[in-house]
Design a protein around this motif. Sequence first.
Motif, PDB file in Angstrom:
ATOM      1  N   LEU A  49       0.728  -1.551  -0.242  1.00 17.36           N
ATOM      2  CA  LEU A  49      -0.009  -0.530  -0.148  1.00 17.36           C
ATOM      3  C   LEU A  49       0.779   0.900   0.033  1.00 17.36           C
ATOM      4  CD1 LEU A  49      -2.702  -0.981   2.366  1.00 17.36           C
ATOM      5  CD2 LEU A  49      -2.850  -0.044   0.049  1.00 17.36           C
ATOM      6  N   ARG A  50       1.587   0.790   0.461  1.00 19.64           N
ATOM      7  CA  ARG A  50       2.532   2.275   0.728  1.00 19.64           C
ATOM      8  C   ARG A  50       3.496   2.354  -0.388  1.00 19.64           C
ATOM      9  NH1 ARG A  50       6.842   2.134   5.795  1.00 19.64           N
ATOM     10  NH2 ARG A  50       5.754   3.601   6.495  1.00 19.64           N
ATOM     11  N   PHE A  51       3.887   1.224  -1.176  1.00 19.29           N
ATOM     12  CA  PHE A  51       4.059   1.504  -2.782  1.00 19.29           C
ATOM     13  C   PHE A  51       3.530   2.137  -3.583  1.00 19.29           C
ATOM     14  CE2 PHE A  51       5.712  -0.830  -6.649  1.00 19.29           C
ATOM     15  CZ  PHE A  51       6.496  -0.205  -6.865  1.00 19.29           C
ATOM     16  N   VAL A  52       1.869   1.800  -3.388  1.00 21.76           N
ATOM     17  CA  VAL A  52       1.221   2.430  -4.155  1.00 21.76           C
ATOM     18  C   VAL A  52       0.769   3.395  -4.759  1.00 21.76           C
ATOM     19  CG1 VAL A  52      -1.025   1.959  -4.785  1.00 21.76           C
ATOM     20  CG2 VAL A  52       0.001  -0.561  -4.590  1.00 21.76           C
ATOM     21  N   HIS A  53       1.372   4.209  -2.950  1.00 24.54           N
ATOM     22  CA  HIS A  53       0.570   5.868  -3.277  1.00 24.54           C
ATOM     23  C   HIS A  53       2.378   6.527  -3.322  1.00 24.54           C
ATOM     24  CE1 HIS A  53      -3.316   4.905  -1.408  1.00 24.54           C
ATOM     25  NE2 HIS A  53      -3.240   4.126  -0.351  1.00 24.54           N
ATOM     26  N   GLN A  54       3.607   6.128  -3.599  1.00 24.86           N
ATOM     27  CA  GLN A  54       4.705   6.597  -3.561  1.00 24.86           C
ATOM     28  C   GLN A  54       4.953   6.020  -4.879  1.00 24.86           C
ATOM     29  OE1 GLN A  54       6.949   5.774  -0.159  1.00 24.86           O
ATOM     30  NE2 GLN A  54       5.802   6.849   0.864  1.00 24.86           N
ATOM     31  N   ARG A  55       3.982   6.266  -6.465  1.00 24.09           N
ATOM     32  CA  ARG A  55       4.416   5.709  -7.330  1.00 24.09           C
ATOM     33  C   ARG A  55       5.455   5.874  -7.719  1.00 24.09           C
ATOM     34  NH1 ARG A  55      -1.359   7.430  -7.225  1.00 24.09           N
ATOM     35  NH2 ARG A  55      -2.608   6.149  -7.446  1.00 24.09           N
ATOM     36  N   GLU A  56       6.144   7.633  -7.312  1.00 19.82           N
ATOM     37  CA  GLU A  56       7.320   8.426  -8.187  1.00 19.82           C
ATOM     38  C   GLU A  56       8.854   6.492  -7.643  1.00 19.82           C
ATOM     39  OE1 GLU A  56       7.145   9.393  -3.996  1.00 19.82           O
ATOM     40  OE2 GLU A  56       5.562   9.816  -5.201  1.00 19.82           O
ATOM     41  N   ARG A  57       8.425   6.436  -6.767  1.00 19.31           N
ATOM     42  CA  ARG A  57       9.091   5.220  -6.546  1.00 19.31           C
ATOM     43  C   ARG A  57       9.793   3.736  -7.582  1.00 19.31           C
ATOM     44  NH1 ARG A  57       8.246   2.263  -0.426  1.00 19.31           N
ATOM     45  NH2 ARG A  57       9.971   0.924  -1.433  1.00 19.31           N
ATOM     46  N   PHE A  58       8.734   3.656  -7.988  1.00 20.61           N
ATOM     47  CA  PHE A  58       8.194   3.208  -9.118  1.00 20.61           C
ATOM     48  C   PHE A  58       9.051   3.343 -10.369  1.00 20.61           C
ATOM     49  CE2 PHE A  58       6.522   0.903 -12.634  1.00 20.61           C
ATOM     50  CZ  PHE A  58       6.452  -0.008 -12.811  1.00 20.61           C
ATOM     51  N   PHE A  59       8.584   4.264 -10.911  1.00 19.15           N
ATOM     52  CA  PHE A  59       9.417   5.582 -11.479  1.00 19.15           C
ATOM     53  C   PHE A  59      11.091   5.535 -11.118  1.00 19.15           C
ATOM     54  CE2 PHE A  59       5.152   6.561 -12.060  1.00 19.15           C
ATOM     55  CZ  PHE A  59       4.997   5.882 -13.414  1.00 19.15           C
ATOM     56  N   ALA A  60      11.450   6.114 -10.248  1.00 23.63           N
ATOM     57  CA  ALA A  60      13.021   6.408  -9.714  1.00 23.63           C
ATOM     58  C   ALA A  60      13.753   5.237  -9.567  1.00 23.63           C
ATOM     59  CB  ALA A  60      12.856   7.551  -8.472  1.00 23.63           C
ATOM     60  N   ALA A  61      13.108   3.828  -9.045  1.00 23.30           N
ATOM     61  CA  ALA A  61      13.199   2.233  -9.684  1.00 23.30           C
ATOM     62  C   ALA A  61      14.129   2.065 -10.738  1.00 23.30           C
ATOM     63  CB  ALA A  61      12.582   1.739  -8.599  1.00 23.30           C
ATOM     64  N   LEU A  62      13.386   2.648 -12.132  1.00 18.22           N
ATOM     65  CA  LEU A  62      13.592   1.945 -13.226  1.00 18.22           C
ATOM     66  C   LEU A  62      14.313   3.342 -14.223  1.00 18.22           C
ATOM     67  CD1 LEU A  62       9.891   0.763 -14.476  1.00 18.22           C
ATOM     68  CD2 LEU A  62      11.744  -0.143 -13.848  1.00 18.22           C
ATOM     69  N   VAL A  63      14.430   4.469 -13.560  1.00 16.33           N
ATOM     70  CA  VAL A  63      15.184   5.509 -14.395  1.00 16.33           C
ATOM     71  C   VAL A  63      16.986   4.966 -14.132  1.00 16.33           C
ATOM     72  CG1 VAL A  63      16.161   8.232 -13.790  1.00 16.33           C
ATOM     73  CG2 VAL A  63      13.455   7.573 -14.302  1.00 16.33           C
ATOM     74  N   ARG A  64      17.064   5.185 -12.719  1.00 18.89           N
ATOM     75  CA  ARG A  64      18.300   4.025 -12.896  1.00 18.89           C
ATOM     76  C   ARG A  64      19.174   3.296 -13.361  1.00 18.89           C
ATOM     77  NH1 ARG A  64      16.891   6.272  -7.588  1.00 18.89           N
ATOM     78  NH2 ARG A  64      15.920   3.900  -7.245  1.00 18.89           N
ATOM     79  N   PRO A  65      18.640   2.415 -13.958  1.00 19.01           N
ATOM     80  CA  PRO A  65      19.512   0.956 -14.536  1.00 19.01           C
ATOM     81  C   PRO A  65      18.844   1.647 -15.904  1.00 19.01           C
ATOM     82  CG  PRO A  65      17.306   0.403 -13.429  1.00 19.01           C
ATOM     83  CD  PRO A  65      17.381   1.770 -12.167  1.00 19.01           C
ATOM     84  N   LEU A  66      18.098   2.319 -16.449  1.00 17.93           N
ATOM     85  CA  LEU A  66      17.630   2.434 -17.503  1.00 17.93           C
ATOM     86  C   LEU A  66      18.435   3.272 -18.278  1.00 17.93           C
ATOM     87  CD1 LEU A  66      13.417   2.440 -17.555  1.00 17.93           C
ATOM     88  CD2 LEU A  66      14.945   1.142 -18.674  1.00 17.93           C
ATOM     89  N   VAL A  67      18.899   4.513 -17.068  1.00 17.78           N
ATOM     90  CA  VAL A  67      19.923   5.176 -18.124  1.00 17.78           C
ATOM     91  C   VAL A  67      21.654   4.467 -17.904  1.00 17.78           C
ATOM     92  CG1 VAL A  67      21.626   7.168 -16.987  1.00 17.78           C
ATOM     93  CG2 VAL A  67      18.829   7.480 -16.537  1.00 17.78           C
ATOM     94  N   TRP A  68      21.601   3.553 -17.371  1.00 24.40           N
ATOM     95  CA  TRP A  68      22.745   2.684 -17.044  1.00 24.40           C
ATOM     96  C   TRP A  68      22.522   2.206 -18.799  1.00 24.40           C
ATOM     97  CZ3 TRP A  68      27.746   3.088 -15.268  1.00 24.40           C
ATOM     98  CH2 TRP A  68      28.336   4.154 -14.341  1.00 24.40           C
ATOM     99  N   LEU A  69      21.668   0.876 -19.225  1.00 26.82           N
ATOM    100  CA  LEU A  69      21.693   0.656 -19.733  1.00 26.82           C
ATOM    101  C   LEU A  69      21.798   1.339 -21.727  1.00 26.82           C
ATOM    102  CD1 LEU A  69      20.513  -3.152 -20.399  1.00 26.82           C
ATOM    103  CD2 LEU A  69      18.708  -2.156 -20.279  1.00 26.82           C
ATOM    104  N   LEU A  70      20.538   1.963 -20.875  1.00 27.39           N
ATOM    105  CA  LEU A  70      20.734   2.968 -23.017  1.00 27.39           C
ATOM    106  C   LEU A  70      21.792   4.138 -22.398  1.00 27.39           C
ATOM    107  CD1 LEU A  70      16.750   2.918 -22.754  1.00 27.39           C
ATOM    108  CD2 LEU A  70      17.973   1.440 -23.699  1.00 27.39           C
ATOM    109  N   VAL A  71      22.069   4.878 -21.861  1.00 28.80           N
ATOM    110  CA  VAL A  71      22.927   5.648 -21.938  1.00 28.80           C
ATOM    111  C   VAL A  71      24.790   5.039 -21.480  1.00 28.80           C
ATOM    112  CG1 VAL A  71      23.476   8.253 -21.719  1.00 28.80           C
ATOM    113  CG2 VAL A  71      21.568   7.661 -21.076  1.00 28.80           C
ATOM    114  N   PHE A  72      25.146   5.126 -20.216  1.00 27.97           N
ATOM    115  CA  PHE A  72      26.597   4.406 -19.999  1.00 27.97           C
ATOM    116  C   PHE A  72      26.922   3.230 -21.361  1.00 27.97           C
ATOM    117  CE2 PHE A  72      24.927   7.461 -16.252  1.00 27.97           C
ATOM    118  CZ  PHE A  72      26.130   8.443 -16.369  1.00 27.97           C
ATOM    119  N   ALA A  73      26.051   2.696 -21.010  1.00 30.01           N
ATOM    120  CA  ALA A  73      26.677   1.357 -21.957  1.00 30.01           C
ATOM    121  C   ALA A  73      26.739   1.502 -23.605  1.00 30.01           C
ATOM    122  CB  ALA A  73      25.303   0.121 -21.967  1.00 30.01           C
ATOM    123  N   SER A  74      26.691   2.733 -23.930  1.00 30.10           N
ATOM    124  CA  SER A  74      26.988   3.002 -24.934  1.00 30.10           C
ATOM    125  C   SER A  74      28.220   3.830 -25.878  1.00 30.10           C
ATOM    126  CB  SER A  74      25.520   3.976 -25.469  1.00 30.10           C
ATOM    127  OG  SER A  74      23.916   3.548 -25.725  1.00 30.10           O
ATOM    128  N   GLY A  75      28.269   4.351 -24.045  1.00 29.25           N
ATOM    129  CA  GLY A  75      30.251   4.898 -24.203  1.00 29.25           C
ATOM    130  C   GLY A  75      30.927   3.905 -23.589  1.00 29.25           C
TER     131      GLY A  75
END
Length: 263
Positions: free
Chosen positions: A17-43
């Motif tokens: 319930l706490r996780f559902v009410h803090q949706r920004e946690r879900f998106f923040a958790a995805l942003v970090r690995p996606l930045v590494w995967l799609l940006v840093f990995a290319s370099g």
Amino acid sequence: MNGYWGVSRAIIAREFLRFVHQRERFFAALVRPLVWLLVFASGFRAALGLSIIPPYQTYITYETYIMPGLCAMMLLFNGMQSSLSLVYDREMGSMRLLLTSPFPRWWLLVSRLAGATAISILQVYVFLAIAALFGIVMPPLGYAAVLPALALGGMMLGALGLLLSSFIRQLENFAGIMNFVIFPMFFLSSALYPLWKMAESSSLLRDICAGNPFTHVVELIRFSLYLQVDWGALAWVATSALVFTALAVWAYDPARGLNRRKP
């Protein structure tokens, strides 16, 4: 046992319930690995050449190599985020109320860890699905085989966060202390580069990385995704999980907390 399972379900449901009410946690958790995967990995792809190392049977792209490390990173960050909520609960008094219930302290804390780990696993699978859309896929059966590795790794990292939170007295101090844990654990591991690359620059640095529990979480996930078992990593992660959990249960003794507050 019905009472035990009822309490456990209630604690896990509260975490969701706490996780559902803090949706920004879900998106923040995805942003970090996606930045590494799609940006840093290319370099890094051109700078880091990878040889054929277990569990891989052929040459792989750098993006494929760092996938297990990014999955473990999500477990690490979410475990520390869950610890932040523990510090908040302790300041508000709800944590003390929970720990003074008639149920064993270890059961209450393990239930809390189980809820946080379940949320982490959900986030990891969403990340794996997004990565597949970009063409970074694992063996089909690997997505199911990695579940126990994610559960064990999540419990270990969550227990570490739980232990650290027991020493944090004020919410304002949490970010600084966590930065001394999260970033060294992540960068001094095999998440972004294999250990043999570390050994080329410094054997001492390689030994530090090999002794890092987070490295073994990464390798456990890596081998599981390819339907193999790294028995050394499994033993290391399981032992670390038991030790961190036992220390956290000891640290969250309400009687010890009351004694510390006496003038």
